[in-house]
Design a protein around this motif. Structure first.
Motif, PDB file in Angstrom:
ATOM      1  N   ALA A  79       0.919  -1.113   0.144  1.00 19.83           N
ATOM      2  CA  ALA A  79       0.015  -0.022   0.160  1.00 19.83           C
ATOM      3  C   ALA A  79       0.780   1.312   0.085  1.00 19.83           C
ATOM      4  O   ALA A  79       0.666   2.151  -0.970  1.00 19.83           O
ATOM      5  CB  ALA A  79      -0.888  -0.045   1.219  1.00 19.83           C
ATOM      6  N   SER A 104      -4.590  -5.575   3.403  1.00 16.77           N
ATOM      7  CA  SER A 104      -5.414  -4.818   4.251  1.00 16.77           C
ATOM      8  C   SER A 104      -6.011  -5.756   5.378  1.00 16.77           C
ATOM      9  O   SER A 104      -6.064  -5.385   6.204  1.00 16.77           O
ATOM     10  CB  SER A 104      -6.571  -4.006   3.565  1.00 16.77           C
ATOM     11  N   HIS A 139      -8.769   6.362  12.371  1.00 19.01           N
ATOM     12  CA  HIS A 139      -8.275   7.479  12.084  1.00 19.01           C
ATOM     13  C   HIS A 139      -7.766   7.309  10.547  1.00 19.01           C
ATOM     14  O   HIS A 139      -6.531   6.872  10.515  1.00 19.01           O
ATOM     15  CB  HIS A 139      -7.031   8.159  12.746  1.00 19.01           C
ATOM     16  N   ALA A 140      -8.408   7.543   9.430  1.00 21.54           N
ATOM     17  CA  ALA A 140      -8.193   7.627   8.058  1.00 21.54           C
ATOM     18  C   ALA A 140      -9.229   6.261   7.644  1.00 21.54           C
ATOM     19  O   ALA A 140      -8.611   5.187   8.074  1.00 21.54           O
ATOM     20  CB  ALA A 140      -6.884   7.298   7.681  1.00 21.54           C
ATOM     21  N   TYR A 143      -8.569   1.683   2.660  1.00 18.47           N
ATOM     22  CA  TYR A 143      -8.674  -0.011   2.532  1.00 18.47           C
ATOM     23  C   TYR A 143      -8.562  -0.742   4.064  1.00 18.47           C
ATOM     24  O   TYR A 143      -9.491  -1.618   4.422  1.00 18.47           O
ATOM     25  CB  TYR A 143      -7.798  -0.531   1.676  1.00 18.47           C
ATOM     26  N   GLY A 145      -8.204   0.804   7.078  1.00 15.16           N
ATOM     27  CA  GLY A 145      -9.553   1.376   8.017  1.00 15.16           C
ATOM     28  C   GLY A 145     -10.930   0.572   7.920  1.00 15.16           C
ATOM     29  O   GLY A 145     -11.285   0.259   8.980  1.00 15.16           O
ATOM     30  N   PHE A 162     -12.845   9.096  11.169  1.00 10.76           N
ATOM     31  CA  PHE A 162     -12.311  10.284  10.612  1.00 10.76           C
ATOM     32  C   PHE A 162     -11.688  10.351   9.396  1.00 10.76           C
ATOM     33  O   PHE A 162     -10.488   9.561   9.509  1.00 10.76           O
ATOM     34  CB  PHE A 162     -11.851  11.126  11.649  1.00 10.76           C
ATOM     35  N   LEU A 196      -3.560   6.327   8.462  1.00 13.13           N
ATOM     36  CA  LEU A 196      -3.229   7.509   7.468  1.00 13.13           C
ATOM     37  C   LEU A 196      -1.845   7.411   6.973  1.00 13.13           C
ATOM     38  O   LEU A 196      -1.150   6.699   7.703  1.00 13.13           O
ATOM     39  CB  LEU A 196      -3.361   8.593   8.213  1.00 13.13           C
ATOM     40  N   PRO A 197      -1.804   7.940   5.686  1.00 11.75           N
ATOM     41  CA  PRO A 197      -0.460   7.905   5.094  1.00 11.75           C
ATOM     42  C   PRO A 197       0.461   8.844   5.602  1.00 11.75           C
ATOM     43  O   PRO A 197       0.072   9.799   6.199  1.00 11.75           O
ATOM     44  CB  PRO A 197      -0.905   8.225   3.422  1.00 11.75           C
ATOM     45  N   ALA A 224       0.215   2.125  10.850  1.00 12.22           N
ATOM     46  CA  ALA A 224       0.439   3.133   9.767  1.00 12.22           C
ATOM     47  C   ALA A 224       1.946   3.306   9.702  1.00 12.22           C
ATOM     48  O   ALA A 224       2.661   2.602   8.998  1.00 12.22           O
ATOM     49  CB  ALA A 224      -0.166   4.435   9.789  1.00 12.22           C
ATOM     50  N   ASP A 249       3.300  -1.286  15.235  1.00 13.58           N
ATOM     51  CA  ASP A 249       3.931  -2.183  14.045  1.00 13.58           C
ATOM     52  C   ASP A 249       5.171  -1.685  13.707  1.00 13.58           C
ATOM     53  O   ASP A 249       5.769  -1.993  12.889  1.00 13.58           O
ATOM     54  CB  ASP A 249       3.000  -2.479  13.059  1.00 13.58           C
ATOM     55  N   LYS A 272       8.308  -4.526  11.269  1.00  9.63           N
ATOM     56  CA  LYS A 272       7.427  -4.371  10.732  1.00  9.63           C
ATOM     57  C   LYS A 272       6.733  -5.446  10.079  1.00  9.63           C
ATOM     58  O   LYS A 272       7.265  -5.932   9.122  1.00  9.63           O
ATOM     59  CB  LYS A 272       7.509  -3.097   9.719  1.00  9.63           C
ATOM     60  N   GLY A 274       2.956  -5.994   9.538  1.00  9.60           N
ATOM     61  CA  GLY A 274       1.447  -5.914   9.431  1.00  9.60           C
ATOM     62  C   GLY A 274       0.957  -6.710   7.985  1.00  9.60           C
ATOM     63  O   GLY A 274      -0.059  -7.578   8.082  1.00  9.60           O
TER      64      GLY A 274
HETATM   65  N1  LIG Z   1       1.990  -1.974   8.938  1.00  9.01           N
HETATM   66  C1  LIG Z   1       2.050  -2.598   7.742  1.00  9.01           C
HETATM   67  O1  LIG Z   1       2.909  -3.313   7.326  1.00  9.01           O
HETATM   68  C2  LIG Z   1       1.283  -1.662   6.748  1.00  9.01           C
HETATM   69  C3  LIG Z   1       1.078  -2.355   5.636  1.00  9.01           C
HETATM   70  C4  LIG Z   1       0.114  -1.477   4.616  1.00  9.01           C
HETATM   71  C5  LIG Z   1      -0.092  -0.274   4.883  1.00  9.01           C
HETATM   72  N2  LIG Z   1       0.542   0.484   5.858  1.00  9.01           N
HETATM   73  C6  LIG Z   1       0.274   1.778   6.238  1.00  9.01           C
HETATM   74  O2  LIG Z   1      -1.145   2.102   6.345  1.00  9.01           O
HETATM   75  C7  LIG Z   1      -1.592   3.137   5.617  1.00  9.01           C
HETATM   76  C8  LIG Z   1      -3.014   3.066   5.141  1.00  9.01           C
HETATM   77  O3  LIG Z   1      -3.095   1.822   4.140  1.00  9.01           O
HETATM   78  P1  LIG Z   1      -4.391   1.675   3.393  1.00  9.01           P
HETATM   79  O4  LIG Z   1      -4.204   0.520   2.358  1.00  9.01           O
HETATM   80  O5  LIG Z   1      -5.665   1.690   4.301  1.00  9.01           O
HETATM   81  O6  LIG Z   1      -4.339   3.069   2.365  1.00  9.01           O
HETATM   82  P2  LIG Z   1      -5.407   3.846   1.688  1.00  9.01           P
HETATM   83  O7  LIG Z   1      -4.802   4.866   0.715  1.00  9.01           O
HETATM   84  O8  LIG Z   1      -6.468   2.811   1.176  1.00  9.01           O
HETATM   85  O9  LIG Z   1      -5.847   4.663   2.866  1.00  9.01           O
HETATM   86  C9  LIG Z   1      -5.754   5.887   3.332  1.00  9.01           C
HETATM   87  C10 LIG Z   1      -6.792   6.825   3.747  1.00  9.01           C
HETATM   88  O10 LIG Z   1      -6.128   7.969   4.457  1.00  9.01           O
HETATM   89  C11 LIG Z   1      -6.965   9.025   4.167  1.00  9.01           C
HETATM   90  N3  LIG Z   1      -6.187  10.234   4.494  1.00  9.01           N
HETATM   91  C12 LIG Z   1      -5.321  10.841   3.648  1.00  9.01           C
HETATM   92  N4  LIG Z   1      -4.806  12.042   4.310  1.00  9.01           N
HETATM   93  C13 LIG Z   1      -5.334  11.970   5.410  1.00  9.01           C
HETATM   94  C14 LIG Z   1      -5.277  12.846   6.422  1.00  9.01           C
HETATM   95  N5  LIG Z   1      -4.735  13.853   6.512  1.00  9.01           N
HETATM   96  N6  LIG Z   1      -6.244  12.630   7.598  1.00  9.01           N
HETATM   97  C15 LIG Z   1      -6.933  11.688   7.600  1.00  9.01           C
HETATM   98  N7  LIG Z   1      -7.016  10.839   6.365  1.00  9.01           N
HETATM   99  C16 LIG Z   1      -6.308  10.957   5.566  1.00  9.01           C
HETATM  100  C17 LIG Z   1      -7.143   8.948   2.720  1.00  9.01           C
HETATM  101  O11 LIG Z   1      -8.563   9.595   2.347  1.00  9.01           O
HETATM  102  C18 LIG Z   1      -7.592   7.396   2.751  1.00  9.01           C
HETATM  103  O12 LIG Z   1      -8.701   7.073   2.810  1.00  9.01           O
HETATM  104  C19 LIG Z   1      -0.701   3.256   4.273  1.00  9.01           C
HETATM  105  O13 LIG Z   1      -0.373   4.475   4.084  1.00  9.01           O
HETATM  106  C20 LIG Z   1       0.714   2.712   4.929  1.00  9.01           C
HETATM  107  O14 LIG Z   1       1.601   3.765   5.368  1.00  9.01           O
HETATM  108  C21 LIG Z   1       1.101  -0.328   6.853  1.00  9.01           C
END
Ligand SMILES: NC(=O)c1ccc[n+]([C@@H]2O[C@H](COP(=O)([O-])OP(=O)(O)OC[C@H]3O[C@@H](n4cnc5c(N)ncnc54)[C@H](O)[C@@H]3O)[C@@H](O)[C@H]2O)c1
Length: 306
Positions: A79, A104, A139-140, A143, A145, A162, A196-197, A224, A249, A272, A274
């Motif tokens: 992601a 996700s 928070h965010a 996918y 969330g 949110f 959130l990213p 995140a 994580d 990490k 996840g």
């Molecule tokens: N721990 C792990 O192994 C692991 C694996 C995958 C992803 N992640 C992290 O998790 C994050 C989320 O992944 P995802 O697949 O749900 O991504 P995604 O792009 O589907 O979701 C990110 C969400 O963040 C929202 N967003 C953007 N800016 C924002 C802000 N300022 N405030 C609130 N919300 C905001 C977007 O609208 C979107 O809905 C990724 O960016 C990545 O950093 C971590």
């Protein structure tokens, strides 16, 4: 013949590699593999002459982009894509993609694994607490969330979220309580899960003014990125709120300090992990290979991020 390179310092499973190879060869492309490399220069050398690149957490920086003289597309199997220099790719007309949604569920399940571990006091035999009827703030609402929301509802939690880019109607349809202000999410929810990213807007955004709004038994889960946390605030929250607990994580910069001072109130994964499930591994790698084929054969750029 087009060349597709899979470059992974942390390899995919053998099964995933075979399936990726199958998709690549079925489309008439040549399959190349660079695994377990330790020097960035190995990646720089390997990208010469390749038309497509599949990576995981590997770093595609300016040097890699410059060396990649035939590259048309790079796909991050996963992601987050902050390991790709998007500006450098765009400047050379290289399409960068991620494979959203493929890992996700793996991340979402880890959230609850860590929550239960904390709530049951590391299974030490003492009395713990349950998730049922408690408030969870997501928070965010992307996918991950959304997977978290589904699982939380199975646990009988009251789920709030949110996300400034997601409509209320979308959350209503999932039975999730829409919060228009991030402060309200933190003041209403005992448990907060971050999804959130990491970008210029979100870096250091999880700070003391926000965290200190959390009700009694405040528990923060971070799957995140570490950059979104304001580390001094995290330490201050640990100090000022003896009820505060943190599961992550992503190793915080202040890990040693937290381990020394706040025993029993934190959990950090060993690395990490996840997305580290066999299923997520396969899903993301296969999706990356398919996206490359769809890009070359149909011009499909649905998952372009630059
Ligand atoms: N721990 C792990 O192994 C692991 C694996 C995958 C992803 N992640 C992290 O998790 C994050 C989320 O992944 P995802 O697949 O749900 O991504 P995604 O792009 O589907 O979701 C990110 C969400 O963040 C929202 N967003 C953007 N800016 C924002 C802000 N300022 N405030 C609130 N919300 C905001 C977007 O609208 C979107 O809905 C990724 O960016 C990545 O950093 C971590």
């Amino acid at each position: 013949m087009k060349k597709v390179l899979v470059a992974t310092s942390k390899p995919f499973s053998k099964d995933a590699v075979n399936k990726i190879k199958g998709i690549v060869e079925k489309n008439g492309y040549e399959f190349l593999l660079l695994e377990k490399y330790t020097e960035q220069s190995e990646l720089v050398n390997a990208v010469k002459g390749v038309n497509a690149l599949i990576i995981r957490s590997d770093i595609v920086d300016k040097d890699v982009v410059e060396a990649a003289d035939q590259l048309k597309i790079v796909v991050r199997a996963g992601a987050g894509y902050d390991n790709i220099d998007l500006a450098a790719c765009s400047a050379k007309g290289i399409v960068a993609m991620n494979t959203p949604g493929q890992n996700s569920n793996a991340v979402a399940e880890l959230v609850f694994g860590m929550l239960i571990l904390l709530n049951r006091n590391f299974y030490d035999g003492s009395t713990g607490s349950e998730l049922r009827d408690k408030t969870l703030g997501i928070h965010a609402y992307g996918y991950i969330g959304r997977f978290v929301a589904k699982i939380a509802k199975g646990f009988g939690m009251e789920v709030h979220a949110f996300d400034p880019f997601v409509d209320k109607a979308f959350m209503d349809a999932d039975g999730v309580i829409f919060e228009s202000k991030v402060e309200d999410l933190y003041s209403k929810c005992q448990y907060i899960s971050l999804h959130l990213p990491a970008n210029e807007k979100t870096k250091n955004s999880i700070n003391l003014p926000l965290l200190s709004k959390m009700p009694k038994g405040a528990t923060l889960v971070n799957t995140a990125r570490k950059e979104v946390i304001h580390e001094d605030s995290l330490l201050q929250m640990f100090r000022e709120r003896p009820d505060f607990r943190y599961a992550s994580d992503i190793e915080p910069a202040a890990k040693t300090q937290i381990e020394a001072e706040f025993k029993g109130r934190y959990f950090f994964t060993a690395k990490k992990l996840g997305a580290q499930t066999a299923e997520a591994n396969n899903n993301a790698g296969l999706a990356a290979a398919q996206q490359i084929a769809d890009f070359f054969e149909k011009g499909d750029v649905r998952f372009k991020v630059n």
